[in-house]
Write a protein that holds these residues in place. Structure first.
Motif, PDB file in Angstrom:
ATOM      1  N   TYR A  81      28.349  36.796  40.836  1.00  0.00           N
ATOM      2  CA  TYR A  81      29.299  36.162  41.750  1.00  0.00           C
ATOM      3  C   TYR A  81      28.921  36.384  43.214  1.00  0.00           C
ATOM      4  O   TYR A  81      29.275  35.589  44.093  1.00  0.00           O
ATOM      5  CB  TYR A  81      30.715  36.675  41.486  1.00  0.00           C
ATOM      6  N   GLY A 103      32.114  37.794  35.139  1.00  0.00           N
ATOM      7  CA  GLY A 103      32.774  39.089  35.106  1.00  0.00           C
ATOM      8  C   GLY A 103      34.276  39.029  35.233  1.00  0.00           C
ATOM      9  O   GLY A 103      34.939  38.128  34.714  1.00  0.00           O
ATOM     10  N   SER A 104      34.835  39.982  35.947  1.00  0.00           N
ATOM     11  CA  SER A 104      36.280  40.203  36.005  1.00  0.00           C
ATOM     12  C   SER A 104      37.029  39.075  36.712  1.00  0.00           C
ATOM     13  O   SER A 104      36.446  38.251  37.418  1.00  0.00           O
ATOM     14  CB  SER A 104      36.565  41.514  36.741  1.00  0.00           C
ATOM     15  N   LYS A 105      38.365  39.089  36.527  1.00  0.00           N
ATOM     16  CA  LYS A 105      39.207  38.111  37.206  1.00  0.00           C
ATOM     17  C   LYS A 105      39.109  38.266  38.725  1.00  0.00           C
ATOM     18  O   LYS A 105      39.217  37.282  39.456  1.00  0.00           O
ATOM     19  CB  LYS A 105      40.661  38.276  36.756  1.00  0.00           C
ATOM     20  N   GLU A 106      38.892  39.478  39.170  1.00  0.00           N
ATOM     21  CA  GLU A 106      38.757  39.716  40.614  1.00  0.00           C
ATOM     22  C   GLU A 106      37.536  38.990  41.165  1.00  0.00           C
ATOM     23  O   GLU A 106      37.570  38.445  42.280  1.00  0.00           O
ATOM     24  CB  GLU A 106      38.656  41.214  40.903  1.00  0.00           C
ATOM     25  N   ARG A 107      36.453  38.974  40.406  1.00  0.00           N
ATOM     26  CA  ARG A 107      35.248  38.270  40.849  1.00  0.00           C
ATOM     27  C   ARG A 107      35.461  36.759  40.861  1.00  0.00           C
ATOM     28  O   ARG A 107      35.017  36.068  41.780  1.00  0.00           O
ATOM     29  CB  ARG A 107      34.067  38.643  39.949  1.00  0.00           C
ATOM     30  N   CYS A 161      43.806  31.200  39.475  1.00  0.00           N
ATOM     31  CA  CYS A 161      43.579  31.662  40.850  1.00  0.00           C
ATOM     32  C   CYS A 161      44.129  30.675  41.868  1.00  0.00           C
ATOM     33  O   CYS A 161      43.879  30.802  43.074  1.00  0.00           O
ATOM     34  CB  CYS A 161      42.089  31.870  41.097  1.00  0.00           C
TER      35      CYS A 161
END
Length: 345
Positions: A81, A103-107, A161
């Motif tokens: 990302y 990867g993660s939701k944060e990314r 998001c």
């Protein structure tokens, strides 16, 4: 009608003209080679171009590439990302990514937020070879339903998001599966669809697969932008795409040559004449229909929609326009007289 997104200066979806895309095969970090290839693609009629971004060096080349080209630039990102964020900062016009593989939701949120701030759309691109293992197990392999479910799962990650500036592609090398997957998406969402048959092969067969897999959808009103994926110079992809759009009656920028298959009524050597007309039409850039017919009995009638055409006979032929006979012409002068009429159009 699909919703509209904006890729640089090119609108996609929402009734905008179907746009042609291609992808560079140069090393993206080689700015000079990449810019030169993109300029060739621009000249051929490419509307949007994509480059691979597998490394930080490639990502940091985006601003320099942008300065050297005129058409919108898409960054193709896989897994990392941070490369997407670098391309966003570098002014790229669109990101192609699978949110589920970074990867993660944060990314995912970091990429979505960066694109939202800059007004950059994201293409969710799913291929038959990139399907998740659980989906493959569920459907027993690569199916239209599997492709659609995978794509919609990635889309939901972006929607979660608060991001909706999305384009979707679901490409497969098997044409019937490809067609069915796009039809499913067309029924379920209003996001613009990027058409293509992945790994279509070398031009001889690849163009045929793409003509069916892309052209069949276009004729049904499905699809907003496309790439013809060929094992060839990317310029050949653009040439093929233009022909597919023309054959589907969507974008006419070049002459359309119609010619009968010949039969027992044909009284002249039509094949070399048809080839000569086709060769000379390559220098013509008018959206006209030109006919080469095998006989004077029903040639003008069958080709009544042609702007201009010829029909051969024994030693002479007819020059006609919109189904009306203009004059008789000696056979050896047919092609020259045809192109004199074309110059008048």
């Amino acid at each position: 009608m699909t919703r509209r997104i904006q890729v640089g200066a090119v609108p996609v979806g929402g009734g905008a003209p179907v746009s042609i895309q291609s992808m560079c095969n140069t090393a993206t970090e080689d700015v000079e080679a990449t810019v030169q290839q993109i300029r060739r693609l621009e000249q051929a009629g490419c509307d949007i171009v994509r480059v691979a971004v597998p490394t930080e060096e490639a990502a940091r080349a985006i601003p320099a590439i942008k300065r050297g080209i005129r058409i919108p630039l898409v960054a193709d990102i896989h897994f990392d990302y941070k490369l997407a964020l670098l391309c966003i900062d570098g002014g790229v016009d669109k990101i192609r990514i699978n949110p589920g593989n970074i990867g993660s939701k944060e990314r995912v949120r970091a990429v979505a937020d960066g694109c939202r701030e800059r007004g950059i759309p994201i293409r969710v691109g799913v291929n038959g070879g990139s399907l998740e293992k659980d989906i493959l197990r569920k459907y027993g392999g690569v199916t239209a339903e599997a492709l659609a479910e995978s794509a919609l799962g990635h889309v939901r990650l972006l929607e979660d998001c608060g991001f909706g500036d999305i384009c979707i592609s679901v490409k497969c090398s098997r044409v019937p599966v490809n067609l069915a997957a796009y039809e499913l998406l067309h029924e379920r969402v209003d996001y613009p669809l990027h058409l293509g048959v992945t790994e279509a092969g070398t031009p001889e067969m690849g163009v045929l697969k793409s003509a069916i897999g892309i052209g069949g959808l276009l004729c049904r009103g499905i699809g907003d932008t496309l790439r013809v994926s060929l094992t060839a110079d990317p310029v050949e992809e653009v040439t093929a795409a233009k022909k597919i759009l023309q054959a589907a009656g969507i974008r006419r920028t070049e002459p359309d040559l119609i010619a009968c298959p010949t039969c027992g009524r044909t009284q002249y050597d039509m094949l070399p004449i048809a080839r000569e007309v086709e060769r000379r039409l390559k220098d013509c850039h008018k959206p006209i229909t030109v006919a080469v017919m095998g006989c004077v009995v029903n040639g003008p009638g069958e080709a009544a929609a042609a702007d201009v055409g010829i029909a051969g006979g024994r030693g002479e032929g007819l020059l006609f326009a919109k189904g009306k006979i203009l004059r008789k012409v000696p056979q050896e002068q047919l092609v020259d007289e045809l192109f004199r009429e074309i110059e008048k159009l």
